[in-house]
Design a protein around this motif. Structure first.
Motif, PDB file in Angstrom:
ATOM      1  N   LEU A  32      10.352  -3.125   2.273  1.00 33.20           N
ATOM      2  CA  LEU A  32      11.565  -2.480   1.764  1.00 33.20           C
ATOM      3  C   LEU A  32      11.686  -1.025   2.215  1.00 33.20           C
ATOM      4  CD1 LEU A  32      11.580  -3.939  -1.845  1.00 33.20           C
ATOM      5  CD2 LEU A  32      13.240  -4.423  -0.031  1.00 33.20           C
ATOM      6  N   GLY A  33      10.676  -0.525   2.941  1.00 34.70           N
ATOM      7  CA  GLY A  33      10.716   0.843   3.439  1.00 34.70           C
ATOM      8  C   GLY A  33      10.307   1.898   2.433  1.00 34.70           C
ATOM      9  N   HIS A  34       9.634   1.502   1.355  1.00 35.13           N
ATOM     10  CA  HIS A  34       9.237   2.453   0.315  1.00 35.13           C
ATOM     11  C   HIS A  34       7.892   3.113   0.586  1.00 35.13           C
ATOM     12  CE1 HIS A  34      12.666   1.522  -2.128  1.00 35.13           C
ATOM     13  NE2 HIS A  34      12.331   0.259  -2.235  1.00 35.13           N
ATOM     14  N   ILE A  35       7.071   2.508   1.445  1.00 37.70           N
ATOM     15  CA  ILE A  35       5.770   3.089   1.787  1.00 37.70           C
ATOM     16  C   ILE A  35       5.535   2.918   3.286  1.00 37.70           C
ATOM     17  CG2 ILE A  35       4.755   2.633  -0.495  1.00 37.70           C
ATOM     18  CD1 ILE A  35       3.146   0.326   0.877  1.00 37.70           C
ATOM     19  N   GLN A  36       4.522   3.634   3.782  1.00 35.03           N
ATOM     20  CA  GLN A  36       4.102   3.457   5.168  1.00 35.03           C
ATOM     21  C   GLN A  36       3.389   2.112   5.301  1.00 35.03           C
ATOM     22  OE1 GLN A  36       2.083   6.797   6.930  1.00 35.03           O
ATOM     23  NE2 GLN A  36       3.088   8.236   5.562  1.00 35.03           N
ATOM     24  N   SER A  37       3.100   1.738   6.531  1.00 37.19           N
ATOM     25  CA  SER A  37       2.403   0.478   6.786  1.00 37.19           C
ATOM     26  C   SER A  37       1.090   0.432   6.007  1.00 37.19           C
ATOM     27  CB  SER A  37       2.120   0.347   8.286  1.00 37.19           C
ATOM     28  OG  SER A  37       1.437  -0.852   8.558  1.00 37.19           O
ATOM     29  N   PRO A  38       0.886  -0.618   5.216  1.00 41.13           N
ATOM     30  CA  PRO A  38      -0.381  -0.726   4.477  1.00 41.13           C
ATOM     31  C   PRO A  38      -1.547  -0.908   5.451  1.00 41.13           C
ATOM     32  CG  PRO A  38       1.188  -2.428   3.777  1.00 41.13           C
ATOM     33  CD  PRO A  38       1.780  -1.729   4.950  1.00 41.13           C
ATOM     34  N   PRO A  39      -2.747  -0.504   5.037  1.00 43.11           N
ATOM     35  CA  PRO A  39      -3.895  -0.609   5.937  1.00 43.11           C
ATOM     36  C   PRO A  39      -4.333  -2.050   6.189  1.00 43.11           C
ATOM     37  CG  PRO A  39      -4.582   0.220   3.797  1.00 43.11           C
ATOM     38  CD  PRO A  39      -3.087   0.141   3.775  1.00 43.11           C
ATOM     39  N   HIS A  40      -4.081  -2.946   5.250  1.00 41.98           N
ATOM     40  CA  HIS A  40      -4.506  -4.346   5.356  1.00 41.98           C
ATOM     41  C   HIS A  40      -3.343  -5.261   4.986  1.00 41.98           C
ATOM     42  CE1 HIS A  40      -8.936  -3.001   4.497  1.00 41.98           C
ATOM     43  NE2 HIS A  40      -8.519  -2.637   5.704  1.00 41.98           N
ATOM     44  N   PHE A  41      -3.651  -6.536   4.882  1.00 40.04           N
ATOM     45  CA  PHE A  41      -2.657  -7.532   4.508  1.00 40.04           C
ATOM     46  C   PHE A  41      -3.249  -8.477   3.467  1.00 40.04           C
ATOM     47  CE2 PHE A  41      -4.712  -8.833   8.517  1.00 40.04           C
ATOM     48  CZ  PHE A  41      -5.332 -10.016   8.123  1.00 40.04           C
ATOM     49  N   PRO A  42      -2.407  -9.253   2.780  1.00 41.74           N
ATOM     50  CA  PRO A  42      -2.928 -10.203   1.795  1.00 41.74           C
ATOM     51  C   PRO A  42      -3.702 -11.317   2.501  1.00 41.74           C
ATOM     52  CG  PRO A  42      -0.541  -9.915   1.549  1.00 41.74           C
ATOM     53  CD  PRO A  42      -0.940  -9.240   2.816  1.00 41.74           C
ATOM     54  N   VAL A  43      -4.933 -11.519   2.077  1.00 39.45           N
ATOM     55  CA  VAL A  43      -5.750 -12.578   2.661  1.00 39.45           C
ATOM     56  C   VAL A  43      -5.652 -13.815   1.784  1.00 39.45           C
ATOM     57  CG1 VAL A  43      -8.100 -13.313   3.262  1.00 39.45           C
ATOM     58  CG2 VAL A  43      -7.349 -10.977   3.749  1.00 39.45           C
ATOM     59  N   ASP A  44      -5.277 -14.913   2.425  1.00 45.59           N
ATOM     60  CA  ASP A  44      -5.269 -16.216   1.774  1.00 45.59           C
ATOM     61  C   ASP A  44      -5.654 -17.258   2.817  1.00 45.59           C
ATOM     62  OD1 ASP A  44      -2.943 -16.561   3.326  1.00 45.59           O
ATOM     63  OD2 ASP A  44      -1.607 -16.307   1.626  1.00 45.59           O
ATOM     64  N   ARG A  45      -5.620 -18.508   2.452  1.00 49.22           N
ATOM     65  CA  ARG A  45      -6.022 -19.569   3.380  1.00 49.22           C
ATOM     66  C   ARG A  45      -5.083 -19.637   4.581  1.00 49.22           C
ATOM     67  NH1 ARG A  45      -9.698 -23.325   3.008  1.00 49.22           N
ATOM     68  NH2 ARG A  45      -9.597 -25.117   4.389  1.00 49.22           N
ATOM     69  N   ILE A  46      -3.786 -19.478   4.344  1.00 46.78           N
ATOM     70  CA  ILE A  46      -2.815 -19.592   5.431  1.00 46.78           C
ATOM     71  C   ILE A  46      -3.098 -18.563   6.519  1.00 46.78           C
ATOM     72  CG2 ILE A  46      -0.379 -19.318   6.047  1.00 46.78           C
ATOM     73  CD1 ILE A  46       0.288 -20.475   3.247  1.00 46.78           C
ATOM     74  N   ILE A  47      -3.309 -17.305   6.157  1.00 46.31           N
ATOM     75  CA  ILE A  47      -3.528 -16.288   7.191  1.00 46.31           C
ATOM     76  C   ILE A  47      -4.865 -16.502   7.887  1.00 46.31           C
ATOM     77  CG2 ILE A  47      -4.516 -14.472   5.728  1.00 46.31           C
ATOM     78  CD1 ILE A  47      -2.111 -14.005   8.728  1.00 46.31           C
ATOM     79  N   GLN A  48      -5.869 -16.978   7.156  1.00 44.59           N
ATOM     80  CA  GLN A  48      -7.147 -17.281   7.800  1.00 44.59           C
ATOM     81  C   GLN A  48      -6.971 -18.386   8.852  1.00 44.59           C
ATOM     82  OE1 GLN A  48     -10.848 -17.204   5.197  1.00 44.59           O
ATOM     83  NE2 GLN A  48      -9.238 -17.298   3.627  1.00 44.59           N
ATOM     84  N   ASN A 102      -2.436  -6.093  -2.078  1.00 46.94           N
ATOM     85  CA  ASN A 102      -1.905  -6.216  -0.716  1.00 46.94           C
ATOM     86  C   ASN A 102      -0.521  -6.847  -0.683  1.00 46.94           C
ATOM     87  OD1 ASN A 102      -3.983  -4.977   0.784  1.00 46.94           O
ATOM     88  ND2 ASN A 102      -5.213  -6.845   0.710  1.00 46.94           N
ATOM     89  N   LEU A 103      -0.279  -7.830  -1.533  1.00 48.28           N
ATOM     90  CA  LEU A 103       1.043  -8.455  -1.564  1.00 48.28           C
ATOM     91  C   LEU A 103       2.091  -7.466  -2.074  1.00 48.28           C
ATOM     92  CD1 LEU A 103       2.486 -11.075  -0.913  1.00 48.28           C
ATOM     93  CD2 LEU A 103       1.885 -11.909  -3.196  1.00 48.28           C
ATOM     94  N   TYR A 104       1.758  -6.723  -3.116  1.00 50.70           N
ATOM     95  CA  TYR A 104       2.679  -5.708  -3.623  1.00 50.70           C
ATOM     96  C   TYR A 104       2.973  -4.662  -2.545  1.00 50.70           C
ATOM     97  CZ  TYR A 104       4.703  -1.967  -6.379  1.00 50.70           C
ATOM     98  OH  TYR A 104       5.543  -0.984  -6.842  1.00 50.70           O
ATOM     99  N   LEU A 105       1.935  -4.195  -1.860  1.00 51.90           N
ATOM    100  CA  LEU A 105       2.133  -3.211  -0.795  1.00 51.90           C
ATOM    101  C   LEU A 105       2.969  -3.775   0.352  1.00 51.90           C
ATOM    102  CD1 LEU A 105      -1.421  -1.580  -0.666  1.00 51.90           C
ATOM    103  CD2 LEU A 105       0.665  -0.627  -1.704  1.00 51.90           C
TER     104      LEU A 105
END
Length: 190
Positions: free
Chosen positions: A112-128, A103-106
């Motif tokens: 950077l505009g190299h791919i479409q919006s990823p389906p999810h995001f990186p989950v960590d404590r901060i986002i929770q 998820n972080l790589y995506l």
């Protein structure tokens, strides 16, 4: 692509992977020994990078990847790491570390505009914590916080995604946001 553009692209990719590995492996204690040969760790990182770039990334460039397909890709990353079982405490990286890595790589590639919006995001404590803060402000009970480095399967991860979807549907400010856009917005606002 010109020679210079290729050099620039390769440079940015190398920097992205340094950040990706740093983010995915921080506080994860994945290695059996801190004294593991750096050469073996380096070979693992080079190999898993190639696996993601050569096997998984293409589907994110041209289509919207479904939740189910994305979960399977995370599992594929985890399973691929078992080829280096001698390095890891649990013979492979777990679901939590694999999701953070992919998820972080995506997220970087999308930013950077190299791919479409990823389906999810990186989950960590901060986002929770950020999701819980936003949900509680709406009178919605937040999620139990769980260490992402300890996720052995997708269960809690999907609870986080569903909470994010609930926030998108209930808070007008986030209306029409994708999950990736929501996370980027929350991350910027912290």
């Amino acid at each position: 692509m010109t020679v210079l553009q290729k050099l620039q692209y390769d440079f940015i990719q190398n920097e992205i992977w340094i950040l990706t590995f740093g983010g995915a492996f921080q506080r994860s204690n994945i290695y059996r020994s801190k004294d593991q040969e750096e050469q073996k760790k380096g070979f693992f990182k080079k190999s898993i990078r190639s696996f993601i770039e050569d096997t998984i990334l293409d589907s994110y460039k041209t289509t919207m990847v479904s939740d189910t397909e994305h979960i399977e890709n995370i599992k594929r990353v985890s399973d691929y790491s078992s080829n280096f079982s001698e390095l890891f405490n649990n013979e492979k990286i777990n679901f939590g570390i694999a999701q953070k890595m992919l998820n972080l790589y995506l997220k970087y590639m999308w930013s950077l505009g190299h791919i479409q919006s990823p389906p999810h995001f990186p989950v960590d404590r901060i986002i929770q914590e950020l999701l819980n803060k936003e949900l509680k402000a709406l009178g919605i009970r937040g999620l139990e916080l769980k260490a992402w480095t300890q996720f052995t399967d997708e269960n809690h991860y999907l609870k986080v995604m569903n909470s994010a979807r609930e926030l998108i549907s209930k808070k007008e400010f986030f209306a029409n946001h994708s999950l990736a856009e929501l996370e980027l917005s929350l991350f910027q606002r912290r």
